[in-house]
Write an enzyme that holds these catalytic residues in place. Structure first.
Site, short mmCIF file in Angstrom:
data_model
loop_
_atom_site.label_atom_id
_atom_site.label_comp_id
_atom_site.label_asym_id
_atom_site.label_seq_id
_atom_site.Cartn_x
_atom_site.Cartn_y
_atom_site.Cartn_z
N LYS A 16 -56.35 27.57 29.20
CA LYS A 16 -55.71 26.58 28.32
C LYS A 16 -55.61 27.15 26.90
O LYS A 16 -54.59 27.00 26.22
CB LYS A 16 -56.50 25.26 28.35
N GLN A 63 -62.91 18.41 28.98
CA GLN A 63 -62.89 19.21 30.21
C GLN A 63 -63.86 18.61 31.23
O GLN A 63 -65.01 18.36 30.92
CB GLN A 63 -63.28 20.66 29.88
N ASP A 86 -54.01 14.91 28.15
CA ASP A 86 -54.03 14.90 29.61
C ASP A 86 -53.19 13.74 30.16
O ASP A 86 -52.86 13.73 31.34
CB ASP A 86 -55.48 14.72 30.12
#
Ligand code: NAP
Length: 297
Positions: free
Chosen positions: A50, A94, A117
């Site tokens: 990422k 995460q 997200d």
């Protein structure tokens, strides 16, 4: 193999390229903050991917590593500080996070305008009202992949196996918004193969290695394999993965689709690895840019 490959590496490069062009035009630098709690070896690999993707597009990626034993209130405070920072565009936590913490209430602290997200209740609400702001990253990545390969969606029968809030339900809604006829199957569905065989577009988001076999697929169907199951040689699943991490000596990454058999029948198929995984990362980065714009409206 008769099927053509839905190559997520190629389509993710294209998406990241578009994001990069837009970032260059901005004059300011969007920033994705990744909060990790505790140490999980797979998470380290996903976070690295990422951060690399941020770098590729000219965005800033900031890693905030918190100790596993951090009290809930302190983790919440870290997220509140990130919400307040003007230089932070998008925030993700995460997963997995240590089991002593309440993951849902920690995630819910993230501002809906920084929810890169797209998992938060507000973003899901906007999506299901047909007016999405930040779409959940994996479903948005799948739609971008279908569009990249010019797979028609309108009027086609899409069958989704799996009904999670992060993958199954939102991909159903996105396909519906593009005029597909959508069926959602789940663990209580009777005669699954009778349903999957009707699919023009079949999306497997289950978490069961090779559940979808060639007998369950209609000739010429487009098959998207979201599943990422880290399995031992014995076949035991040791982890439900959310990224395209590598294979270790003891374990390997297996999708929900029996690639070898199904690729002889399908017209298009996404592999595991190199399919939905890279699209999820690219879509997260694209979402960060959307967050950046939303905060300036
Ligand atoms: P999840 O929350 O565990 O949901 C799994 C879904 O599959 C549930 O709706 C469940 O039904 C259904 N299911 C389970 N067994 C079934 C069966 N035998 N037949 C039909 N349906 C069945 O999983 P998830 O978070 O959606 O993730 C699904 C998979 O995608 C996992 O392998 C995960 O690692 C992977 N994933 C990949 C990415 C990526 O970037 N590539 C991102 C996210 C997730 P019930 O609702 O009835 O229990």
């Amino acid at each position: 193999m008769a099927a053509k490959l839905l190559d997520g590496k190629l389509s993710s490069e294209a998406l990241l390229g578009q994001v990069k062009s837009e970032v260059m035009r901005l004059g300011t630098q969007p920033c994705l903050a990744i909060v990790s709690i505790g140490e999980n070896p797979s998470s380290q690999i996903y976070m690295k991917k990422k951060l690399e993707a941020c770098q590729k597009t000219g965005m800033k990626g900031e890693l905030i590593a918190l100790p596993a034993k951090i009290p809930q209130e302190e983790a919440v405070r870290v997220l509140q500080d990130l919400n307040a920072r003007e230089d932070v565009s998008g925030i993700i936590v995460q997963t997995p996070i240590p089991s002593n913490l309440d993951a849902a209430s920690i995630q819910s602290v993230i501002s809906p305008y920084k929810d890169a997200d797209g998992f938060g209740i507000e973003n899901l609400g906007w999506l299901f009202a047909g007016k999405p702001k930040i779409k959940p990253a994996t479903p948005a990545g799948i739609m971008a992949m279908l569009s990249h390969y010019r797979i028609p969606v309108a009027g086609r029968h899409a069958v989704i196996v799996g009904r999670s809030n992060t993958v199954g339900k939102p991909i159903a809604q996105l396909l519906l918004m593009e005029d597909a006829t959508v069926t959602i199957a789940h663990s209580k569905t009777r005669d699954l193969s009778q349903i999957t065989k009707q699919a023009d577009i079949l999306i497997a988001a289950v978490g069961k290695p090779k559940l979808i076999t060639s007998k369950m697929v209609k000739k010429g169907a487009v098959v998207v394999d979201v599943g990422m199951n880290r399995v031992l040689e014995s076949g035991k699943i040791i982890e439900k993965a959310d990224g395209d991490a590598g294979t270790s000596a003891k374990s390997k990454l297996v999708g929900d689709v029996d690639f070898e058999g199904v690729s002889k029948i399908a017209s298009w198929i996404s592999p595991v690895r190199g399919g939905v995984g890279p699209m999820t990362v690219a879509s997260l980065i694209s979402n960060t840019l959307i967050c950046h714009r939303l905060q300036r409206q």
